[in-house]
Design a protein around this motif. Structure first.
Motif, PDB file in Angstrom:
ATOM      1  N   ALA A 160       0.833  -1.208   0.000  1.00 16.84           N
ATOM      2  CA  ALA A 160       0.000   0.000   0.000  1.00 16.84           C
ATOM      3  C   ALA A 160       0.867   1.257   0.000  1.00 16.84           C
ATOM      4  O   ALA A 160       0.566   2.234  -0.697  1.00 16.84           O
ATOM      5  CB  ALA A 160      -0.929  -0.007   1.213  1.00 16.84           C
ATOM      6  N   VAL A 161       1.948   1.219   0.750  1.00 18.07           N
ATOM      7  CA  VAL A 161       2.875   2.360   0.767  1.00 18.07           C
ATOM      8  C   VAL A 161       3.503   2.534  -0.613  1.00 18.07           C
ATOM      9  O   VAL A 161       3.643   3.653  -1.116  1.00 18.07           O
ATOM     10  CB  VAL A 161       3.961   2.148   1.844  1.00 18.07           C
ATOM     11  CG1 VAL A 161       5.065   3.196   1.698  1.00 18.07           C
ATOM     12  CG2 VAL A 161       3.342   2.221   3.236  1.00 18.07           C
ATOM     13  N   ALA A 162       3.872   1.418  -1.237  1.00 19.12           N
ATOM     14  CA  ALA A 162       4.464   1.482  -2.580  1.00 19.12           C
ATOM     15  C   ALA A 162       3.473   2.050  -3.585  1.00 19.12           C
ATOM     16  O   ALA A 162       3.848   2.798  -4.493  1.00 19.12           O
ATOM     17  CB  ALA A 162       4.915   0.085  -3.008  1.00 19.12           C
TER      18      ALA A 162
ATOM     19  N   PRO B 173      -8.195  -0.303  -2.513  1.00 21.96           N
ATOM     20  CA  PRO B 173      -7.805   0.880  -3.306  1.00 21.96           C
ATOM     21  C   PRO B 173      -6.326   0.882  -3.670  1.00 21.96           C
ATOM     22  O   PRO B 173      -5.954   1.308  -4.762  1.00 21.96           O
ATOM     23  CB  PRO B 173      -8.154   2.047  -2.374  1.00 21.96           C
ATOM     24  CG  PRO B 173      -9.252   1.518  -1.492  1.00 21.96           C
ATOM     25  CD  PRO B 173      -8.892   0.080  -1.270  1.00 21.96           C
ATOM     26  N   ALA B 174      -5.484   0.388  -2.756  1.00 25.06           N
ATOM     27  CA  ALA B 174      -4.045   0.325  -3.055  1.00 25.06           C
ATOM     28  C   ALA B 174      -3.770  -0.707  -4.140  1.00 25.06           C
ATOM     29  O   ALA B 174      -2.951  -0.481  -5.039  1.00 25.06           O
ATOM     30  CB  ALA B 174      -3.257  -0.023  -1.791  1.00 25.06           C
ATOM     31  N   LEU B 175      -4.459  -1.852  -4.097  1.00 18.63           N
ATOM     32  CA  LEU B 175      -4.290  -2.858  -5.143  1.00 18.63           C
ATOM     33  C   LEU B 175      -4.757  -2.308  -6.480  1.00 18.63           C
ATOM     34  O   LEU B 175      -4.160  -2.600  -7.527  1.00 18.63           O
ATOM     35  CB  LEU B 175      -5.061  -4.134  -4.781  1.00 18.63           C
ATOM     36  CG  LEU B 175      -4.638  -4.863  -3.499  1.00 18.63           C
ATOM     37  CD1 LEU B 175      -5.358  -6.198  -3.382  1.00 18.63           C
ATOM     38  CD2 LEU B 175      -3.123  -5.060  -3.446  1.00 18.63           C
TER      39      LEU B 175
ATOM     40  N   LEU C  65      -2.562  -1.970  -9.824  1.00 21.29           N
ATOM     41  CA  LEU C  65      -3.035  -2.534 -11.087  1.00 21.29           C
ATOM     42  C   LEU C  65      -2.993  -1.482 -12.195  1.00 21.29           C
ATOM     43  O   LEU C  65      -2.622  -1.775 -13.334  1.00 21.29           O
ATOM     44  CB  LEU C  65      -4.449  -3.082 -10.908  1.00 21.29           C
ATOM     45  CG  LEU C  65      -5.011  -3.956 -12.032  1.00 21.29           C
ATOM     46  CD1 LEU C  65      -4.042  -5.071 -12.394  1.00 21.29           C
ATOM     47  CD2 LEU C  65      -6.359  -4.531 -11.621  1.00 21.29           C
ATOM     48  N   HIS C  66      -3.358  -0.250 -11.837  1.00 16.89           N
ATOM     49  CA  HIS C  66      -3.219   0.826 -12.825  1.00 16.89           C
ATOM     50  C   HIS C  66      -1.758   1.004 -13.219  1.00 16.89           C
ATOM     51  O   HIS C  66      -1.443   1.246 -14.391  1.00 16.89           O
ATOM     52  CB  HIS C  66      -3.763   2.141 -12.259  1.00 16.89           C
ATOM     53  CG  HIS C  66      -3.398   3.344 -13.082  1.00 16.89           C
ATOM     54  ND1 HIS C  66      -2.799   4.462 -12.548  1.00 16.89           N
ATOM     55  CD2 HIS C  66      -3.501   3.579 -14.401  1.00 16.89           C
ATOM     56  CE1 HIS C  66      -2.566   5.340 -13.506  1.00 16.89           C
ATOM     57  NE2 HIS C  66      -2.978   4.828 -14.639  1.00 16.89           N
TER      58      HIS C  66
ATOM     59  N   ALA D 268      -7.260   4.136 -11.535  1.00 18.08           N
ATOM     60  CA  ALA D 268      -7.195   2.974 -10.648  1.00 18.08           C
ATOM     61  C   ALA D 268      -8.527   2.239 -10.617  1.00 18.08           C
ATOM     62  O   ALA D 268      -8.569   1.005 -10.622  1.00 18.08           O
ATOM     63  CB  ALA D 268      -6.794   3.415  -9.240  1.00 18.08           C
ATOM     64  N   ALA D 269      -9.627   2.990 -10.593  1.00 15.04           N
ATOM     65  CA  ALA D 269     -10.944   2.361 -10.592  1.00 15.04           C
ATOM     66  C   ALA D 269     -11.173   1.581 -11.881  1.00 15.04           C
ATOM     67  O   ALA D 269     -11.706   0.466 -11.862  1.00 15.04           O
ATOM     68  CB  ALA D 269     -12.023   3.428 -10.416  1.00 15.04           C
ATOM     69  N   CYS D 270     -10.780   2.173 -13.019  1.00 17.84           N
ATOM     70  CA  CYS D 270     -10.937   1.474 -14.299  1.00 17.84           C
ATOM     71  C   CYS D 270     -10.108   0.196 -14.329  1.00 17.84           C
ATOM     72  O   CYS D 270     -10.565  -0.837 -14.842  1.00 17.84           O
ATOM     73  CB  CYS D 270     -10.525   2.393 -15.448  1.00 17.84           C
ATOM     74  SG  CYS D 270     -11.636   3.792 -15.728  1.00 17.84           S
ATOM     75  N   ALA D 271      -8.903   0.263 -13.790  1.00 14.91           N
ATOM     76  CA  ALA D 271      -8.046  -0.919 -13.764  1.00 14.91           C
ATOM     77  C   ALA D 271      -8.666  -2.026 -12.915  1.00 14.91           C
ATOM     78  O   ALA D 271      -8.691  -3.195 -13.316  1.00 14.91           O
ATOM     79  CB  ALA D 271      -6.663  -0.550 -13.234  1.00 14.91           C
ATOM     80  N   LEU D 272      -9.181  -1.684 -11.739  1.00 10.10           N
ATOM     81  CA  LEU D 272      -9.807  -2.690 -10.886  1.00 10.10           C
ATOM     82  C   LEU D 272     -11.053  -3.267 -11.552  1.00 10.10           C
ATOM     83  O   LEU D 272     -11.334  -4.464 -11.431  1.00 10.10           O
ATOM     84  CB  LEU D 272     -10.167  -2.090  -9.527  1.00 10.10           C
ATOM     85  CG  LEU D 272     -10.741  -3.071  -8.499  1.00 10.10           C
ATOM     86  CD1 LEU D 272      -9.758  -4.197  -8.201  1.00 10.10           C
ATOM     87  CD2 LEU D 272     -11.116  -2.349  -7.208  1.00 10.10           C
TER      88      LEU D 272
END
Length: 299
Positions: free
Chosen positions: A60-62, A108-110, A114-115, A169-173
């Motif tokens: 998540a930090v990354a 959200p971090a994942l 993914l994005h 990020a949302a689109c990627a998930l």
């Protein structure tokens, strides 16, 4: 004992951070498999639950870090998370529930990772690795799939469009979530996809997301979307995006049309409406259209 526990926790965090840092340097399959095996060994140990928690936190930090990471590095981080959670789940129900519970708040971090796996060139292979890793987690654990769907529809379906990175990020998930939801809907009439909610989500995200990420992430939905939802919500959003930033949208139109259903062509009336909506912004974005617009402004 307190000192020992704190020292152990510190070592776990350092190991997890080191593993996250190694994601970019372990780019070939052999060394990455070796890294995954070491992570699995950590997750099987007595402090395995704490290690998984530390790894998720480090990931998540990354995800929030401005440090430049390759698309493959992002994808390998996701495969590391997936492998360690799966290893914990193989140990028993209690271990699995604890690991899955630790993943939920980090969705959200994942999504951000993914994005990061989506990019041109190398990103095509990295995107497949990242999506398959996230999809394995979601497929194996229905509660995570439900949480991912709820986060997307609630957080990203609001009246205020999210910032560009959050939209990407949302689109990627969505690219990991949608095939699973569509398959579930085909298997059970009671679990049909909420077409209106998802097409509204895509329409809203197109206001700020990168067109390429949006179309790749929502390709499974575009391939199954009823014509009325496509015409009502998606195409108007594409038209607005063309007017706002034609240079970014035009190269993505072939992907958009390739994602549309082929088995059931659009009805004639729908095809006519499609032409009517897209023709004006396409003409305006053409070199002749831009020249004419520039001449009109100059006059």
């Amino acid at each position: 004992p307190r000192v020992a526990r704190g020292s152990s926790s510190l070592r776990l965090s350092m190991n997890a951070s080191q593993a996250v840092s190694a994601a970019d340097s372990h780019s070939d399959k052999r060394t990455h498999r070796s890294l995954l095996e070491r992570l699995r060994q950590h997750s099987r140990g007595e402090s395995g639950s704490a290690f998984v928690e530390a790894l998720l936190e480090a990931a998540a930090v990354a995800a929030a870090s401005p440090r430049r990471r390759t698309p493959l590095g992002h994808a390998q981080l996701l495969s590391m998370v997936s492998a360690t959670v799966e290893e914990r789940c193989a140990l028993g129900t209690a271990e699995c529930e604890a690991a899955v519970a630790a993943v939920g708040p980090r969705l959200p971090a994942l999504a951000a990772l993914l994005h990061g796996a989506h990019s041109s060139g190398e990103g095509s292979a990295a995107w497949r690795v990242g999506v398959s890793s996230v999809r394995r987690l979601l497929r194996a654990h229905g509660s995570l799939l439900a949480s991912a769907q709820a986060w997307l529809l609630a957080e990203k379906g609001s009246a205020t469009p999210p910032a560009s990175e959050a939209a990407d990020a949302a689109c990627a998930l969505a690219g990991a979530v949608l095939p699973l939801l569509l398959a579930r809907g085909r298997a059970s009439a009671e679990q049909q996809l909420d077409w209106a909610a998802w097409s509204k989500l895509l329409g809203g995200l197109l206001a700020t997301a990168s067109p390429a990420v949006a179309i790749d992430g929502f390709a499974p939905l575009l391939g199954a979307l009823p014509a009325e939802e496509l015409l009502k919500r998606v195409l108007p959003a594409v038209t607005k995006a063309l007017k706002r930033a034609a240079e970014g949208v035009l190269p993505c139109l072939p992907r958009l049309f390739a994602a549309l259903p082929r088995a059931a062509p659009l009805p004639a009336a729908a095809a006519s409406s499609l032409s009517e909506q897209l023709a004006p912004p396409l003409l305006a974005a053409s070199p002749a259209g831009r020249s004419a617009g520039g001449g009109a402004r100059a006059g």
